[in-house]
Design a protein around this motif. Structure first.
Motif, PDB file in Angstrom:
ATOM      1  N   ALA A 118      40.674  10.920 115.337  1.00 37.85           N
ATOM      2  CA  ALA A 118      41.926  10.884 114.574  1.00 37.85           C
ATOM      3  C   ALA A 118      41.910   9.774 113.542  1.00 37.85           C
ATOM      4  CB  ALA A 118      43.109  10.699 115.523  1.00 37.85           C
ATOM      5  N   GLN A 119      41.282   8.662 113.865  1.00 34.34           N
ATOM      6  CA  GLN A 119      41.229   7.523 112.939  1.00 34.34           C
ATOM      7  C   GLN A 119      40.461   7.877 111.665  1.00 34.34           C
ATOM      8  OE1 GLN A 119      42.999   4.770 113.628  1.00 34.34           O
ATOM      9  NE2 GLN A 119      42.526   4.055 111.584  1.00 34.34           N
ATOM     10  N   LYS A 120      39.562   8.826 111.730  1.00 38.05           N
ATOM     11  CA  LYS A 120      38.781   9.231 110.556  1.00 38.05           C
ATOM     12  C   LYS A 120      39.642   9.899 109.488  1.00 38.05           C
ATOM     13  CE  LYS A 120      34.483   9.798 113.093  1.00 38.05           C
ATOM     14  NZ  LYS A 120      33.437  10.734 113.539  1.00 38.05           N
ATOM     15  N   PHE A 121      40.788  10.428 109.889  1.00 40.23           N
ATOM     16  CA  PHE A 121      41.679  11.091 108.936  1.00 40.23           C
ATOM     17  C   PHE A 121      42.637  10.115 108.261  1.00 40.23           C
ATOM     18  CE2 PHE A 121      40.567  14.584 111.821  1.00 40.23           C
ATOM     19  CZ  PHE A 121      40.187  15.551 110.908  1.00 40.23           C
ATOM     20  N   SER A 122      42.599   8.867 108.651  1.00 47.13           N
ATOM     21  CA  SER A 122      43.535   7.868 108.147  1.00 47.13           C
ATOM     22  C   SER A 122      43.453   7.721 106.629  1.00 47.13           C
ATOM     23  CB  SER A 122      43.261   6.524 108.819  1.00 47.13           C
ATOM     24  OG  SER A 122      44.251   5.607 108.436  1.00 47.13           O
ATOM     25  N   ARG A 123      44.637   7.636 106.005  1.00 48.06           N
ATOM     26  CA  ARG A 123      44.764   7.450 104.557  1.00 48.06           C
ATOM     27  C   ARG A 123      45.900   6.477 104.305  1.00 48.06           C
ATOM     28  NH1 ARG A 123      45.316  13.419 102.349  1.00 48.06           N
ATOM     29  NH2 ARG A 123      43.565  14.314 103.431  1.00 48.06           N
ATOM     30  N   PRO A 124      45.964   5.901 103.121  1.00 46.18           N
ATOM     31  CA  PRO A 124      47.058   4.972 102.821  1.00 46.18           C
ATOM     32  C   PRO A 124      48.354   5.684 102.441  1.00 46.18           C
ATOM     33  CG  PRO A 124      45.553   5.056 100.970  1.00 46.18           C
ATOM     34  CD  PRO A 124      44.935   5.878 102.067  1.00 46.18           C
ATOM     35  N   VAL A 125      48.731   6.679 103.205  1.00 50.20           N
ATOM     36  CA  VAL A 125      49.999   7.366 102.980  1.00 50.20           C
ATOM     37  C   VAL A 125      51.074   6.591 103.737  1.00 50.20           C
ATOM     38  CG1 VAL A 125      51.270   9.522 103.325  1.00 50.20           C
ATOM     39  CG2 VAL A 125      48.851   9.586 102.752  1.00 50.20           C
ATOM     40  N   CYS A 126      52.113   6.228 103.080  1.00 41.33           N
ATOM     41  CA  CYS A 126      53.244   5.514 103.692  1.00 41.33           C
ATOM     42  C   CYS A 126      52.791   4.207 104.330  1.00 41.33           C
ATOM     43  CB  CYS A 126      53.970   6.373 104.704  1.00 41.33           C
ATOM     44  SG  CYS A 126      54.477   7.965 104.070  1.00 41.33           S
ATOM     45  N   ASP A 127      52.054   3.418 103.606  1.00 47.07           N
ATOM     46  CA  ASP A 127      51.607   2.099 104.077  1.00 47.07           C
ATOM     47  C   ASP A 127      50.842   2.170 105.394  1.00 47.07           C
ATOM     48  OD1 ASP A 127      52.728   0.903 101.864  1.00 47.07           O
ATOM     49  OD2 ASP A 127      54.667   0.689 102.836  1.00 47.07           O
ATOM     50  N   THR A 128      49.896   3.020 105.482  1.00 49.08           N
ATOM     51  CA  THR A 128      49.012   3.195 106.640  1.00 49.08           C
ATOM     52  C   THR A 128      49.762   3.409 107.954  1.00 49.08           C
ATOM     53  OG1 THR A 128      48.782   0.828 107.059  1.00 49.08           O
ATOM     54  CG2 THR A 128      47.186   1.830 105.538  1.00 49.08           C
TER      55      THR A 128
END
Length: 138
Positions: A118-128
């Protein structure tokens, strides 16, 4: 003749506002405020169904959250995060709920993929906030 006209004028000045107020009030009570259904033809302010139907309406961010969680299950968290970014850009009123929605996506991603994936999908959307939701669920 002059007195008769004054008397008629005074009578109209007193009666006409009362008639207008009453007809306006009656017109408002006859408007079908809710969608027409078989069980309620007319909805008045004192109706018991008024509060029930008002509770049935959901906030736009709740509807969006359900859509995003479904999209996460069907596709992947990346698609849901892209949809979240587009929705907050399109409707600025949703921006105040963006972090909450991203955290919910992070928790759901951990439930489906596990913390590491799940962490691989992380993006800076809405301040992480997505990463924050992943960390909370882990």
């Amino acid at each position: 003749m002059n007195q008769a006209a004054r008397r008629i004028g005074r009578t109209l000045a007193l009666v006409l506002p009362v008639v207008l107020v009453l007809s306006g009030t009656l017109a408002v009570t006859r408007v079908p405020w809710a969608a027409p259904s078989a069980d309620s033809q007319v909805l008045t302010a004192s109706s018991d169904t008024a509060s029930t139907q008002a509770k049935a309406a959901r906030a736009p961010y709740e509807v969006l959250r359900d859509q995003l969680l479904t999209e996460l299950q069907v596709k992947n968290p990346g698609a849901a995060l892209t949809h979240l970014q587009a929705a907050t850009n399109g409707r600025p009123s949703l921006a105040q709920h963006c972090a909450e929605l991203a955290r919910a996506l992070g928790r759901a991603a951990v439930a489906k993929y596990g913390a590491r994936q799940a962490q691989k999908f992380s993006r800076p959307v809405c301040d992480t906030s997505f990463a924050s939701g992943v960390a909370q669920a882990h």
